[in-house]
Design a protein around this motif. Sequence first.
Motif, PDB file in Angstrom:
ATOM      1  N   UNK A  19       0.863  -1.183   0.000  1.00  0.00           N
ATOM      2  CA  UNK A  19       0.000   0.000   0.000  1.00  0.00           C
ATOM      3  C   UNK A  19       0.899   1.232   0.000  1.00  0.00           C
ATOM      4  N   UNK A  20       0.891   1.992  -1.081  1.00  0.00           N
ATOM      5  CA  UNK A  20       1.778   3.142  -1.231  1.00  0.00           C
ATOM      6  C   UNK A  20       0.994   4.447  -1.101  1.00  0.00           C
ATOM      7  N   UNK A  21       1.625   5.430  -0.465  1.00  0.00           N
ATOM      8  CA  UNK A  21       0.976   6.719  -0.226  1.00  0.00           C
ATOM      9  C   UNK A  21       1.640   7.856  -0.987  1.00  0.00           C
ATOM     10  N   UNK A  22       2.969   7.854  -1.030  1.00  0.00           N
ATOM     11  CA  UNK A  22       3.717   8.970  -1.616  1.00  0.00           C
ATOM     12  C   UNK A  22       4.036   8.760  -3.096  1.00  0.00           C
ATOM     13  N   UNK A  23       3.863   7.549  -3.591  1.00  0.00           N
ATOM     14  CA  UNK A  23       4.008   7.237  -5.012  1.00  0.00           C
ATOM     15  C   UNK A  23       2.898   6.268  -5.388  1.00  0.00           C
TER      16      UNK A  23
END
Length: 418
Positions: free
Chosen positions: A254-258
Amino acid sequence: MCFCQQLAPREALQIVVRSTRLKGTENSVRTPPLAKRPKKDRTDANVRMAVTVEEAPWLGWIVAKALMRFAFMVANNLVAIPSYICYIIILQPLRVLDSKRFWYIEGLMYKWLLGMVASWGWYAGYTVMEWGEDIKAIAKDEAVMLVNHQATGDVCTLMMCLQDKGPVVAQMMWLMDHIFKYTNFGIVSLIHGDFFIRQGRAYRDQQLLVLKKHLEHNYRSRDRKWIVLFPEGGFLRKRRETSQAFAKKNNLPFLTHVTLPRFGATNIILKALVARQENGSPAGGDARGLECKSRGLQWIIDTTIAYPKAEPIDIQTWILGYRKPTVTHVHYRIFPIADVPLETEDLTNWLYQRFIEKEDLLSHFYKTGAFPPPQGQKEAVSRAMTLSNVWILLIQSFAFLSGYLWYHVIQYFYHCLF
């Protein structure tokens, strides 16, 4: 029958009058007149008004500065881009006689144009701090930059930070969204040989075939060395939810910044440009010897752009300069092409791993204000990227003098013909 009708007329009238008085009291409590407000409330209101009055000159200056910057940008485009086109037209005989020299001259003018765009941000106080490996060492080799994409300002940031990397900007090919084709810079990019890719599942396969043909016809024939690619396929704010849903469905991080990258364009580029040895393995650079020269693509540059407080700069801010001076941070990691798998599934996993690492880099940056040190080192070293004011003055002077020259040349031929 209502409650008032069940009472005697006089009792009902008293209840209505009492209810009306209560409503009036509630309204007066909610919105008391200014004269009857407590002294503290009136003082706070006056302070807020005083602050607004004090800020008015500053806000007026910001607006005036933005208008002046916009006017200069328009003038810059009106002289520089038509001059570039006119020079390209009169150099067409050289393109036939000596194609390599023609594209060398075109590349210089292209670099100067990008330098002008970089100068707009430079004089607004938007600078770049570089981290990680020094990519100047491979400036003359063929390489692909894989960059995370947050806003339109990412392109301007790269235009700035690559200006001092030798011949890179002059020999660079951009892969960008097709919407940029219709901007003021679109015709310059078309002449230079940049590729405009249309996003969307309906166009994906067809666009990859067009990209392959574009590379075959324009990359080495125009002596291009670097390719700039945004594998995420769109801005972070637009793709984050879709990427996270895809990750959840496929049991991915789970990615937030990319966002999770799309591998199609990267796959086409590597297959088209990586030279093969006789045994079928890629002939790329050696991390232990940067002087190594071989045919074909040699390096992958994993590039991570980070903005303070995760607030990216857009092209409007870059032009108008209404945001306070900001330092954008760019982190580089270099991978020899021999270490990059070329099979579809392995390449996809390799790309996913790079963007998972980008997520970690950005998380660390947003917490600490700095990128983590390389493995085996205790401290990360940053380098401030600078632009030469003398060089900016020279290219701007050349642009305006060229615009003046071509205006009179065109005016002369117009009067001769009409």
